[in-house]
Design a protein around this motif. Structure first.
Motif, PDB file in Angstrom:
ATOM      1  N   LEU A   1       6.436   1.673  -8.260  1.00 36.50           N
ATOM      2  CA  LEU A   1       5.368   1.840  -7.267  1.00 36.50           C
ATOM      3  C   LEU A   1       5.049   0.501  -6.615  1.00 36.50           C
ATOM      4  CD1 LEU A   1       2.201   3.975  -7.735  1.00 36.50           C
ATOM      5  CD2 LEU A   1       2.010   1.693  -6.770  1.00 36.50           C
ATOM      6  N   LYS A   2       4.904   0.537  -5.281  1.00 35.65           N
ATOM      7  CA  LYS A   2       4.567  -0.669  -4.533  1.00 35.65           C
ATOM      8  C   LYS A   2       3.140  -0.578  -4.021  1.00 35.65           C
ATOM      9  CE  LYS A   2       9.321  -1.535  -3.081  1.00 35.65           C
ATOM     10  NZ  LYS A   2      10.241  -1.740  -1.946  1.00 35.65           N
ATOM     11  N   MET A   3       2.421  -1.699  -4.109  1.00 33.11           N
ATOM     12  CA  MET A   3       1.040  -1.750  -3.635  1.00 33.11           C
ATOM     13  C   MET A   3       0.910  -2.805  -2.541  1.00 33.11           C
ATOM     14  SD  MET A   3      -1.431  -1.296  -6.974  1.00 33.11           S
ATOM     15  CE  MET A   3      -0.985  -2.849  -7.718  1.00 33.11           C
ATOM     16  N   GLU A   4       0.259  -2.394  -1.469  1.00 34.19           N
ATOM     17  CA  GLU A   4      -0.084  -3.327  -0.403  1.00 34.19           C
ATOM     18  C   GLU A   4      -1.569  -3.634  -0.527  1.00 34.19           C
ATOM     19  OE1 GLU A   4       1.983  -4.718   1.594  1.00 34.19           O
ATOM     20  OE2 GLU A   4       3.746  -3.552   1.033  1.00 34.19           O
ATOM     21  N   LEU A   5      -1.881  -4.921  -0.787  1.00 31.25           N
ATOM     22  CA  LEU A   5      -3.270  -5.304  -1.046  1.00 31.25           C
ATOM     23  C   LEU A   5      -3.916  -6.057   0.108  1.00 31.25           C
ATOM     24  CD1 LEU A   5      -2.919  -6.522  -4.742  1.00 31.25           C
ATOM     25  CD2 LEU A   5      -3.533  -4.252  -3.912  1.00 31.25           C
ATOM     26  N   GLY A   6      -3.133  -6.467   1.072  1.00 29.02           N
ATOM     27  CA  GLY A   6      -3.705  -7.202   2.191  1.00 29.02           C
ATOM     28  C   GLY A   6      -4.122  -8.605   1.800  1.00 29.02           C
ATOM     29  N   ARG A   7      -5.027  -9.170   2.579  1.00 35.88           N
ATOM     30  CA  ARG A   7      -5.404 -10.564   2.415  1.00 35.88           C
ATOM     31  C   ARG A   7      -6.709 -10.761   1.648  1.00 35.88           C
ATOM     32  NH1 ARG A   7      -5.181 -13.055   8.365  1.00 35.88           N
ATOM     33  NH2 ARG A   7      -5.632 -14.944   7.163  1.00 35.88           N
ATOM     34  N   ARG A   8      -7.584  -9.762   1.675  1.00 35.55           N
ATOM     35  CA  ARG A   8      -8.920  -9.962   1.110  1.00 35.55           C
ATOM     36  C   ARG A   8      -9.101  -9.188  -0.195  1.00 35.55           C
ATOM     37  NH1 ARG A   8     -12.820  -9.222   6.473  1.00 35.55           N
ATOM     38  NH2 ARG A   8     -11.903 -10.917   7.718  1.00 35.55           N
ATOM     39  N   ASP A   9      -9.809  -9.809  -1.118  1.00 33.23           N
ATOM     40  CA  ASP A   9     -10.241  -9.168  -2.369  1.00 33.23           C
ATOM     41  C   ASP A   9      -9.123  -8.405  -3.073  1.00 33.23           C
ATOM     42  OD1 ASP A   9     -12.867 -10.047  -1.700  1.00 33.23           O
ATOM     43  OD2 ASP A   9     -13.153  -8.266  -0.463  1.00 33.23           O
ATOM     44  N   PRO A  10      -8.014  -9.040  -3.387  1.00 34.89           N
ATOM     45  CA  PRO A  10      -6.909  -8.308  -4.013  1.00 34.89           C
ATOM     46  C   PRO A  10      -7.280  -7.710  -5.373  1.00 34.89           C
ATOM     47  CG  PRO A  10      -6.533 -10.678  -4.121  1.00 34.89           C
ATOM     48  CD  PRO A  10      -7.692 -10.483  -3.214  1.00 34.89           C
ATOM     49  N   LEU A  11      -8.076  -8.402  -6.166  1.00 34.05           N
ATOM     50  CA  LEU A  11      -8.426  -7.874  -7.480  1.00 34.05           C
ATOM     51  C   LEU A  11      -9.350  -6.673  -7.386  1.00 34.05           C
ATOM     52  CD1 LEU A  11      -8.887 -11.179  -9.515  1.00 34.05           C
ATOM     53  CD2 LEU A  11      -6.992  -9.564  -9.618  1.00 34.05           C
ATOM     54  N   GLN A  12     -10.244  -6.686  -6.410  1.00 35.40           N
ATOM     55  CA  GLN A  12     -11.114  -5.516  -6.212  1.00 35.40           C
ATOM     56  C   GLN A  12     -10.292  -4.306  -5.764  1.00 35.40           C
ATOM     57  OE1 GLN A  12     -14.479  -6.382  -3.681  1.00 35.40           O
ATOM     58  NE2 GLN A  12     -14.876  -8.356  -4.701  1.00 35.40           N
ATOM     59  N   ARG A  13      -9.274  -4.529  -4.987  1.00 37.40           N
ATOM     60  CA  ARG A  13      -8.418  -3.432  -4.541  1.00 37.40           C
ATOM     61  C   ARG A  13      -7.545  -2.908  -5.683  1.00 37.40           C
ATOM     62  NH1 ARG A  13      -6.969  -5.651   1.610  1.00 37.40           N
ATOM     63  NH2 ARG A  13      -9.110  -5.357   2.376  1.00 37.40           N
ATOM     64  N   VAL A  14      -7.134  -3.797  -6.578  1.00 40.45           N
ATOM     65  CA  VAL A  14      -6.420  -3.344  -7.770  1.00 40.45           C
ATOM     66  C   VAL A  14      -7.347  -2.500  -8.636  1.00 40.45           C
ATOM     67  CG1 VAL A  14      -5.357  -4.110  -9.927  1.00 40.45           C
ATOM     68  CG2 VAL A  14      -4.769  -5.253  -7.790  1.00 40.45           C
ATOM     69  N   ALA A  15      -8.605  -2.905  -8.750  1.00 44.88           N
ATOM     70  CA  ALA A  15      -9.574  -2.117  -9.522  1.00 44.88           C
ATOM     71  C   ALA A  15      -9.778  -0.737  -8.897  1.00 44.88           C
ATOM     72  CB  ALA A  15     -10.900  -2.870  -9.603  1.00 44.88           C
ATOM     73  N   ARG A  16      -9.781  -0.666  -7.569  1.00 47.31           N
ATOM     74  CA  ARG A  16      -9.902   0.626  -6.900  1.00 47.31           C
ATOM     75  C   ARG A  16      -8.684   1.502  -7.178  1.00 47.31           C
ATOM     76  NH1 ARG A  16      -9.233   0.799  -0.728  1.00 47.31           N
ATOM     77  NH2 ARG A  16     -10.443  -1.128  -0.869  1.00 47.31           N
ATOM     78  N   PHE A  17      -7.502   0.885  -7.193  1.00 48.59           N
ATOM     79  CA  PHE A  17      -6.282   1.624  -7.515  1.00 48.59           C
ATOM     80  C   PHE A  17      -6.347   2.184  -8.939  1.00 48.59           C
ATOM     81  CE2 PHE A  17      -2.239   1.243  -9.813  1.00 48.59           C
ATOM     82  CZ  PHE A  17      -1.498   2.230  -9.176  1.00 48.59           C
ATOM     83  N   ILE A  18      -6.848   1.393  -9.877  1.00 47.23           N
ATOM     84  CA  ILE A  18      -6.931   1.834 -11.269  1.00 47.23           C
ATOM     85  C   ILE A  18      -7.856   3.042 -11.388  1.00 47.23           C
ATOM     86  CG2 ILE A  18      -7.746   1.155 -13.568  1.00 47.23           C
ATOM     87  CD1 ILE A  18      -6.775  -1.703 -12.883  1.00 47.23           C
ATOM     88  N   ARG A  19      -8.971   3.017 -10.670  1.00 44.92           N
ATOM     89  CA  ARG A  19      -9.902   4.159 -10.723  1.00 44.92           C
ATOM     90  C   ARG A  19      -9.275   5.402 -10.116  1.00 44.92           C
ATOM     91  NH1 ARG A  19     -13.535   0.034  -9.095  1.00 44.92           N
ATOM     92  NH2 ARG A  19     -13.430   0.779  -6.929  1.00 44.92           N
ATOM     93  N   ALA A  20      -8.478   5.215  -9.060  1.00 44.25           N
ATOM     94  CA  ALA A  20      -7.902   6.368  -8.364  1.00 44.25           C
ATOM     95  C   ALA A  20      -6.560   6.815  -8.932  1.00 44.25           C
ATOM     96  CB  ALA A  20      -7.741   6.027  -6.873  1.00 44.25           C
ATOM     97  N   TYR A  21      -6.018   6.057  -9.859  1.00 44.89           N
ATOM     98  CA  TYR A  21      -4.664   6.326 -10.344  1.00 44.89           C
ATOM     99  C   TYR A  21      -4.466   7.738 -10.909  1.00 44.89           C
ATOM    100  CZ  TYR A  21      -0.199   5.601 -12.715  1.00 44.89           C
ATOM    101  OH  TYR A  21       1.098   5.707 -13.126  1.00 44.89           O
ATOM    102  N   PRO A  22      -5.371   8.253 -11.750  1.00 40.98           N
ATOM    103  CA  PRO A  22      -5.161   9.625 -12.255  1.00 40.98           C
ATOM    104  C   PRO A  22      -5.097  10.666 -11.143  1.00 40.98           C
ATOM    105  CG  PRO A  22      -6.792   8.469 -13.579  1.00 40.98           C
ATOM    106  CD  PRO A  22      -6.535   7.623 -12.383  1.00 40.98           C
ATOM    107  N   GLU A  23      -5.962  10.533 -10.136  1.00 37.64           N
ATOM    108  CA  GLU A  23      -5.963  11.486  -9.019  1.00 37.64           C
ATOM    109  C   GLU A  23      -4.700  11.336  -8.176  1.00 37.64           C
ATOM    110  OE1 GLU A  23      -9.528  11.358  -6.740  1.00 37.64           O
ATOM    111  OE2 GLU A  23     -10.809  11.095  -8.511  1.00 37.64           O
ATOM    112  N   ILE A  24      -4.244  10.073  -7.992  1.00 35.51           N
ATOM    113  CA  ILE A  24      -3.030   9.849  -7.209  1.00 35.51           C
ATOM    114  C   ILE A  24      -1.840  10.526  -7.884  1.00 35.51           C
ATOM    115  CG2 ILE A  24      -1.381   8.088  -6.458  1.00 35.51           C
ATOM    116  CD1 ILE A  24      -3.756   6.180  -6.109  1.00 35.51           C
ATOM    117  N   MET A  25      -1.734  10.380  -9.190  1.00 32.17           N
ATOM    118  CA  MET A  25      -0.607  10.948  -9.909  1.00 32.17           C
ATOM    119  C   MET A  25      -0.667  12.479  -9.940  1.00 32.17           C
ATOM    120  SD  MET A  25       1.094   8.309 -10.547  1.00 32.17           S
ATOM    121  CE  MET A  25       2.385   9.023 -11.565  1.00 32.17           C
ATOM    122  N   ALA A  26      -1.873  13.028  -9.899  1.00 33.90           N
ATOM    123  CA  ALA A  26      -2.026  14.491  -9.976  1.00 33.90           C
ATOM    124  C   ALA A  26      -1.947  15.168  -8.614  1.00 33.90           C
ATOM    125  CB  ALA A  26      -3.357  14.843 -10.635  1.00 33.90           C
TER     126      ALA A  26
END
Length: 259
Positions: free
Chosen positions: A202-227
């Protein structure tokens, strides 16, 4: 009148002669100093004689995985033929320090005929760019010959950003560990945008700002993304402020691509 004659007689008396030892004392001092200087010069010349004080052994210490001790021995041999007292410790140290796999080196003479070399080898923790590596402190080094080390993540970024990219990699890896996901590629491009590839492809595009906050958002959404999808997740774009763009590879397309 008699007293006056006595005074004049005393004035006519010659001064007492100084003893011979008085004149010999400075001569003796000069002779001692001269002989000492000559003896010291002879002793120094004797100490410089490599046949009188040969280096019998060069001892290389350290946990070496990428450096060959026999090659190092051959490299150091000409530098130790000058004799024990004439070995240029600083020169040996600087020559070894210039080797890519050497992180730190110390060299010392051990009486009477040993030169001891202690080497701390570089420890690559990630691959950097095409041919280089980073050690745990984010310091770049590049071996002269291409070295393939299996299992190392790949990182890249502009010159001077090695420590920042390595730090970001460590923080992302810690955040993703509960999902049993690993960062295998992390790149900071020329525009200072972050690109991530995980061990599941899986590839993630995080852009330029707040990369760690965007990774945290991905972690929260990961179960829904996979389902939510009906195939393998190919990429996730987290550059949106209030959403996530997900791209799946359909099962049919996946089966066709794998035969």
């Amino acid at each position: 009148m008699a007293a006056k004659r006595k005074l004049q007689a005393r004035r006519r008396q010659k001064p007492a002669r100084k003893p011979l030892s008085f004149w010999l004392r400075p001569v003796f001092v000069v002779l001692v100093v001269s002989s000492s200087v000559a003896g010291l010069a002879l002793m120094l010349e004797w100490m410089k004689d490599p046949s009188a004080w040969p280096v019998q052994n060069v001892q290389i210490e350290g946990d070496l995985n990428h450096l060959d001790a026999d090659v190092l021995q051959s490299f150091l041999e000409p530098m130790t033929k000058q004799g024990f007292f004439s070995v240029q410790v600083g020169e040996i140290q600087s020559q070894l320090q210039a080797r890519p796999w050497v992180e730190q080196v110390s060299v010392r003479r051990v009486w009477p005929d040993l030169v001891q070399v202690h080497i701390r080898e570089q420890q690559p923790v990630v691959r950097w760019g095409e041919t280089g590596f980073l050690n745990p402190r984010g310091e770049y080094f590049s071996p002269q010959a291409h070295v393939e080390i299996a299992g190392l993540p790949w990182l890249a970024g502009p010159d001077g950003y090695e420590k920042r990219v390595l730090s970001m990699f460590a923080q992302m890896r810690k955040s993703l560990r509960p999902l049993q996901l690993e960062v295998v590629r992390l790149q900071l491009d020329a525009r200072r945008a972050w690109h991530v590839t995980l061990n599941n492809g899986l590839k993630m595009e995080l852009g330029r700002r707040d990369p760690l906050q965007r990774v945290a958002r991905f972690i929260r959404a990961y179960p829904e993304i996979m389902a939510a999808g009906s195939g393998r997740v190919v990429s996730v774009d987290l550059r949106y402020s209030n959403g996530v763009a997900v791209r799946w590879q359909s099962m049919n397309k996946q089966a066709k691509s794998t035969g």
